[in-house]
Design a protein around this motif. Structure first.
Motif, PDB file in Angstrom:
ATOM      1  N   GLN A 226      -6.145   9.183  -4.306  1.00  0.00           N
ATOM      2  CA  GLN A 226      -4.903   8.774  -4.948  1.00  0.00           C
ATOM      3  C   GLN A 226      -3.845   9.876  -4.853  1.00  0.00           C
ATOM      4  N   ILE A 227      -4.286  11.133  -4.925  1.00  0.00           N
ATOM      5  CA  ILE A 227      -3.341  12.234  -4.734  1.00  0.00           C
ATOM      6  C   ILE A 227      -2.747  12.171  -3.337  1.00  0.00           C
ATOM      7  N   GLN A 228      -3.614  11.925  -2.349  1.00  0.00           N
ATOM      8  CA  GLN A 228      -3.129  11.838  -0.966  1.00  0.00           C
ATOM      9  C   GLN A 228      -2.140  10.692  -0.802  1.00  0.00           C
ATOM     10  N   ARG A 229      -2.366   9.593  -1.485  1.00  0.00           N
ATOM     11  CA  ARG A 229      -1.424   8.459  -1.435  1.00  0.00           C
ATOM     12  C   ARG A 229      -0.043   8.883  -1.930  1.00  0.00           C
TER      13      ARG A 229
ATOM     14  N   ASN B  35      15.809  12.039 -13.046  1.00  0.00           N
ATOM     15  CA  ASN B  35      15.664  13.298 -13.786  1.00  0.00           C
ATOM     16  C   ASN B  35      14.486  13.240 -14.750  1.00  0.00           C
ATOM     17  N   HIS B  36      13.423  12.600 -14.281  1.00  0.00           N
ATOM     18  CA  HIS B  36      12.241  12.360 -15.107  1.00  0.00           C
ATOM     19  C   HIS B  36      11.006  12.755 -14.307  1.00  0.00           C
ATOM     20  N   ILE B  37      10.185  13.631 -14.873  1.00  0.00           N
ATOM     21  CA  ILE B  37       8.980  14.119 -14.209  1.00  0.00           C
ATOM     22  C   ILE B  37       7.762  13.715 -15.035  1.00  0.00           C
ATOM     23  N   LEU B  38       6.726  13.247 -14.361  1.00  0.00           N
ATOM     24  CA  LEU B  38       5.497  12.829 -15.029  1.00  0.00           C
ATOM     25  C   LEU B  38       4.437  13.912 -14.903  1.00  0.00           C
ATOM     26  N   PHE B  39       3.814  14.257 -16.024  1.00  0.00           N
ATOM     27  CA  PHE B  39       2.708  15.220 -16.032  1.00  0.00           C
ATOM     28  C   PHE B  39       1.436  14.459 -16.403  1.00  0.00           C
ATOM     29  N   ILE B  40       0.448  14.465 -15.503  1.00  0.00           N
ATOM     30  CA  ILE B  40      -0.817  13.750 -15.717  1.00  0.00           C
ATOM     31  C   ILE B  40      -1.895  14.768 -16.077  1.00  0.00           C
ATOM     32  N   ALA B  41      -2.520  14.595 -17.235  1.00  0.00           N
ATOM     33  CA  ALA B  41      -3.548  15.523 -17.706  1.00  0.00           C
ATOM     34  C   ALA B  41      -4.799  14.742 -18.093  1.00  0.00           C
ATOM     35  N   ASP B  42      -5.945  15.425 -18.075  1.00  0.00           N
ATOM     36  CA  ASP B  42      -7.186  14.732 -18.461  1.00  0.00           C
ATOM     37  C   ASP B  42      -7.559  14.964 -19.922  1.00  0.00           C
ATOM     38  N   ASP B  43      -6.754  15.760 -20.644  1.00  0.00           N
ATOM     39  CA  ASP B  43      -7.035  15.996 -22.063  1.00  0.00           C
ATOM     40  C   ASP B  43      -5.711  16.187 -22.800  1.00  0.00           C
ATOM     41  N   ILE B  44      -5.070  15.085 -23.163  1.00  0.00           N
ATOM     42  CA  ILE B  44      -3.755  15.193 -23.795  1.00  0.00           C
ATOM     43  C   ILE B  44      -3.864  15.501 -25.281  1.00  0.00           C
TER      44      ILE B  44
ATOM     45  N   VAL C  16       0.833  -1.203   0.000  1.00  0.00           N
ATOM     46  CA  VAL C  16       0.000   0.000   0.000  1.00  0.00           C
ATOM     47  C   VAL C  16       0.866   1.251   0.000  1.00  0.00           C
ATOM     48  N   ILE C  17       1.896   1.279   0.854  1.00  0.00           N
ATOM     49  CA  ILE C  17       2.759   2.455   0.966  1.00  0.00           C
ATOM     50  C   ILE C  17       3.554   2.683  -0.311  1.00  0.00           C
ATOM     51  N   ASN C  18       4.099   1.604  -0.866  1.00  0.00           N
ATOM     52  CA  ASN C  18       4.937   1.729  -2.062  1.00  0.00           C
ATOM     53  C   ASN C  18       4.124   1.781  -3.346  1.00  0.00           C
ATOM     54  N   GLY C  19       2.881   1.270  -3.286  1.00  0.00           N
ATOM     55  CA  GLY C  19       2.027   1.291  -4.462  1.00  0.00           C
ATOM     56  C   GLY C  19       2.523   0.417  -5.597  1.00  0.00           C
ATOM     57  N   ASN C  20       3.299  -0.631  -5.287  1.00  0.00           N
ATOM     58  CA  ASN C  20       3.883  -1.436  -6.355  1.00  0.00           C
ATOM     59  C   ASN C  20       3.214  -2.791  -6.547  1.00  0.00           C
ATOM     60  N   ARG C  21       2.116  -3.041  -5.836  1.00  0.00           N
ATOM     61  CA  ARG C  21       1.351  -4.270  -6.012  1.00  0.00           C
ATOM     62  C   ARG C  21      -0.125  -3.953  -5.801  1.00  0.00           C
TER      63      ARG C  21
ATOM     64  N   PHE D 193      -3.478   2.484 -11.926  1.00  0.00           N
ATOM     65  CA  PHE D 193      -2.736   3.610 -12.484  1.00  0.00           C
ATOM     66  C   PHE D 193      -1.672   4.139 -11.530  1.00  0.00           C
ATOM     67  N   VAL D 194      -2.049   4.409 -10.284  1.00  0.00           N
ATOM     68  CA  VAL D 194      -1.086   4.938  -9.318  1.00  0.00           C
ATOM     69  C   VAL D 194       0.009   3.922  -9.030  1.00  0.00           C
ATOM     70  N   ASP D 195      -0.348   2.636  -8.989  1.00  0.00           N
ATOM     71  CA  ASP D 195       0.666   1.602  -8.778  1.00  0.00           C
ATOM     72  C   ASP D 195       1.728   1.645  -9.873  1.00  0.00           C
ATOM     73  N   ARG D 196       1.318   1.895 -11.085  1.00  0.00           N
ATOM     74  CA  ARG D 196       2.280   1.976 -12.190  1.00  0.00           C
ATOM     75  C   ARG D 196       3.175   3.209 -12.048  1.00  0.00           C
ATOM     76  N   ILE D 197       2.612   4.307 -11.532  1.00  0.00           N
ATOM     77  CA  ILE D 197       3.421   5.510 -11.308  1.00  0.00           C
ATOM     78  C   ILE D 197       4.552   5.201 -10.337  1.00  0.00           C
TER      79      ILE D 197
END
Length: 342
Positions: free
Chosen positions: A133-136, A67-76, A28-33, A110-114
């Motif tokens: 999910q933001i709070q996670r 050195n990689h930042i993810l930008f999540i948008a609802d209309d790409i 849960v904490i790591n979000g990897n499973r 989705f968050v697990d993949r992030i």
């Protein structure tokens, strides 16, 4: 509970409180499973009750900075986020970072993949991304910057928040229409393939309602078209509103320029003239505003300033997160660009 006690809380304590294994707590904490929602909620409740804070050093040991930042948008697909990413990328590249634009996928995986791809930071510009999910993400101490599309006052912890002026901009759009004598106003919400519709905590929709109510205008859900899955469905909804329900707007406010222009085509097809019969205003000031007949008035967002602030905040959180005790925030203003559609 004292500060000393806070520092001694472990994952074993969380597991005991939640009635699960330490492995499940780690997932849960790591979000990897994947963890089923019932167990996840118990773990998150235990984390909140015991005020557990993950060890940032342990996360850092997973690897070097990407050195990689993810930008999540609802209309790409829209012009707005494409232009905004271009502005952010210009600042990011100078700082040695790469930006990846990703569509919001509103599911548990989705968050697990992030988490599993280890980004140095995450920027969220999506009205659909669940608050839980933001709070996670914030709780896991991943640097997060939110573009304030909706009300994020419930999010706690250390993160960046950029108020881009949507609420005040929306109220100014209504003021503009009202000054032109428009009283029967219609708000066109976003098109969503999933049929999503904005809630009242969405700043543009809230600004629309609040300003209408300040003027004493009679507004209700009749004044909003939302949940449309395509342009055709939106045009049909406008036609149904006018022809079948007898509501003829004299002012239309589109959540973005795309919505405003679809609305313009719909009312013109019904035989109305823009702007003598109906005034129309959009949001974002995209390039298409200048190439319509009539040209579309629109509220402009300071994208260059947003790009600079995003990188300033994300780098501060990456390099000096421990120096912040609460969220950091900045506020920007919008500017109304007047053209012939009003």
């Amino acid at each position: 509970m004292s500060d000393k006690t806070l520092k001694t809380i472990t994952r074993a304590d969380i597991a005991l409180e939640a009635g699960v294994s330490e492995t499940v707590v780690s997932y849960v904490i790591n979000g990897n499973r994947y963890v089923n929602s019932e167990k996840r909620e118990r773990v998150e409740a235990a984390i909140a009750k015991l005020k557990y804070r993950p060890n940032a050093m342990a996360r850092a040991l997973k690897g070097k900075k990407s050195n990689h930042i993810l930008f999540i948008a609802d209309d790409i697909q829209g012009e707005y986020f494409g232009k905004l990413i271009s502005e952010i990328d210009a600042f990011a590249y100078n700082e040695g970072y790469f930006i990846t634009l990703c569509a919001d996928h509103n599911d548990e995986d989705f968050v697990d993949r992030i988490y599993s791809r280890f980004f140095d930071g995450v920027v969220i510009g999506s009205a659909n991304f669940p608050l839980r999910q933001i709070q996670r993400l914030v709780n896991s101490e991943i640097p997060v910057v939110l573009l304030e599309i909706r009300d994020y006052s419930s999010i706690t912890g250390v993160y960046g928040l950029i108020n881009t002026g949507l609420y005040r901009g929306a109220r100014n759009c209504v003021r503009c229409l009202h000054e032109r004598g428009r009283r029967n106003l219609l708000y066109l919400d976003r098109i969503s393939k999933e049929g999503h519709r904005s809630d009242r905590d969405d700043w543009r929709l809230k600004g629309f309602f609040d300003q209408c109510q300040e003027y004493g205008l009679d507004v209700s859900e009749t004044n909003v078209i939302a949940g449309c899955k395509s342009e055709e469905e939106l045009m049909q909804a406008i036609t149904h509103l006018v022809q079948d329900r007898g509501f003829v707007p004299d002012g239309i406010f589109g959540r973005n320029d795309h919505m405003a222009l679809v609305g313009m085509e719909a009312v013109k097809a019904l035989g109305y003239n823009v702007p003598s019969d109906i005034s129309i205003i959009g949001f974002d000031n995209s390039r298409m505003c200048r190439f319509t007949t009539p040209r579309l008035s629109s509220m402009e967002i300071q994208q260059k300033a947003i790009g600079a602030l995003v990188m300033k905040m994300i780098i501060s959180l990456i390099d000096n997160r421990s120096s912040f005790s609460a969220r950091i925030e900045e506020h920007l203003e919008t500017q109304l660009i007047m053209r012939s559609s009003v």
